[in-house]
Design a protein around this motif. Structure first.
Motif, PDB file in Angstrom:
ATOM      1  N   SER A   1      11.092  -3.003 -13.793  1.00  0.00           N
ATOM      2  CA  SER A   1      10.119  -3.914 -13.182  1.00  0.00           C
ATOM      3  C   SER A   1      10.724  -5.298 -12.992  1.00  0.00           C
TER       4      SER A   1
ATOM      5  N   TYR B   1       3.948   5.664  -5.539  1.00  0.00           N
ATOM      6  CA  TYR B   1       3.875   5.689  -7.009  1.00  0.00           C
ATOM      7  C   TYR B   1       2.825   6.702  -7.477  1.00  0.00           C
ATOM      8  N   LYS B   2       1.672   6.703  -6.861  1.00  0.00           N
ATOM      9  CA  LYS B   2       0.595   7.611  -7.270  1.00  0.00           C
ATOM     10  C   LYS B   2       0.996   9.079  -7.073  1.00  0.00           C
TER      11      LYS B   2
ATOM     12  N   SER C   1       5.203   0.607 -10.720  1.00  0.00           N
ATOM     13  CA  SER C   1       4.122   0.373  -9.765  1.00  0.00           C
ATOM     14  C   SER C   1       4.135  -1.079  -9.314  1.00  0.00           C
ATOM     15  N   PRO C   2       3.489  -1.380  -8.200  1.00  0.00           N
ATOM     16  CA  PRO C   2       3.419  -2.773  -7.750  1.00  0.00           C
ATOM     17  C   PRO C   2       2.779  -3.697  -8.785  1.00  0.00           C
ATOM     18  N   MET C   3       1.785  -3.212  -9.508  1.00  0.00           N
ATOM     19  CA  MET C   3       1.123  -4.036 -10.520  1.00  0.00           C
ATOM     20  C   MET C   3       2.070  -4.353 -11.672  1.00  0.00           C
TER      21      MET C   3
ATOM     22  N   TRP D   1       3.924   1.470  -1.128  1.00  0.00           N
ATOM     23  CA  TRP D   1       4.556   1.502  -2.445  1.00  0.00           C
ATOM     24  C   TRP D   1       3.611   2.113  -3.485  1.00  0.00           C
ATOM     25  N   GLU D   2       2.368   1.650  -3.502  1.00  0.00           N
ATOM     26  CA  GLU D   2       1.392   2.173  -4.461  1.00  0.00           C
ATOM     27  C   GLU D   2       1.115   3.654  -4.202  1.00  0.00           C
TER      28      GLU D   2
ATOM     29  N   MET E   1       0.825  -1.214   0.000  1.00  0.00           N
ATOM     30  CA  MET E   1       0.000   0.000   0.000  1.00  0.00           C
ATOM     31  C   MET E   1       0.858   1.263   0.000  1.00  0.00           C
TER      32      MET E   1
END
Length: 243
Positions: free
Chosen positions: A205, A7-8, A24-26, A3-4, A1
């Protein structure tokens, strides 16, 4: 969370970072799935673990023996201990040129870097653990007739086991780091090679995905192997209560 959220804020909102420098984590998760799907990650893990176990076992045996000899013989202690301490401060990557010159770009060079990266920490930890054994144990054993080899192997070494196991854990982490350094420069397959491939392709990534795998394996081995072993040793030595 977290990390995201980072990123945002810094990539999507403020545009301070570029997506190709901070994924991003995704993105990392999708890359990890791709690496698993084409068996790249599986083959890399098998190759790295095989090298790691071989190198670590060699460094474990040699390191413990060196530590025992240092404690046993005063001449070796006075002359070899400072040298081992100095060699321990050398980063593992510094041994790679020697490995390539001596063994070439092959498996032996990677094993050499792995062994040399952990052997000194194990030797130093073994030496320190034995030297820090409570003198009362030795005196009590001697009053009961123990001496020589019997005193050493039945009293001193068992009392030093908690410290020796801690050194084994430290040596394992050093072996991991040394292995990655060796694989990044001379391996045809392995986690280090996949890491370097991600760097060469500019795929951050993939780099972060491999780093997550390395951290995961470190935690798994610490909890399932060294954690239980260390807890058992500490319980037998009276240093920890059984839950």
């Amino acid at each position: 969370m977290i990390w995201e959220l980072v990123y945002k804020i810094f990539v999507d909102t403020l545009n301070l970072w570029k997506p190709y420098t901070f994924p991003s984590p995704m993105d990392v998760l999708n890359t990890l799935i791709d690496l698993i799907g084409d068996n790249t990650l599986f083959l890399a893990i098998i190759a790295s673990l095989r090298r790691l176990f071989i190198g670590y076992i060699i460094s474990l045996v040699v390191g413990i023996l060196v530590g025992l000899f240092i404690v046993k013989y005063k001449y070796i202690d006075e002359n070899l201990s400072p040298l081992i301490l100095g060699l321990q401060t050398i980063p593992s990557v510094c041994w790679i040129p020697f490995a390539i010159l001596w063994y070439g770009i092959n498996e032996n060079s990677i094993l050499f870097v792995t062994v040399i990266g952990s052997i000194f920490s194990i030797a130093i930890s073994t030496e320190a653990a034995i030297k820090n054994v409570n003198p009362i144990y030795v005196k009590a054993a001697r009053t009961m007739g123990a001496s020589g080899r019997k005193l050493y192997f039945n009293v001193v070494i068992p009392s030093a086991l908690p410290g020796i196991v801690s050194g084994m854990k430290q040596g394992w982490s050093f072996a991991w780091r040394a292995l990655m350094a060796g694989e990044m420069l001379s391996a045809s397959k392995g986690l280090g090679q996949v890491l370097m491939a991600g760097r060469d392709l500019g795929d951050v990534s993939q780099v972060m995905a491999v780093m997550i795998v390395i951290v995961a394996f470190g935690l798994i081995f610490d909890k399932l192997l060294f954690g239980k072993f260390e807890k058992s040793i500490r319980y037998k030595c009276g240093l920890e209560r059984k839950n």
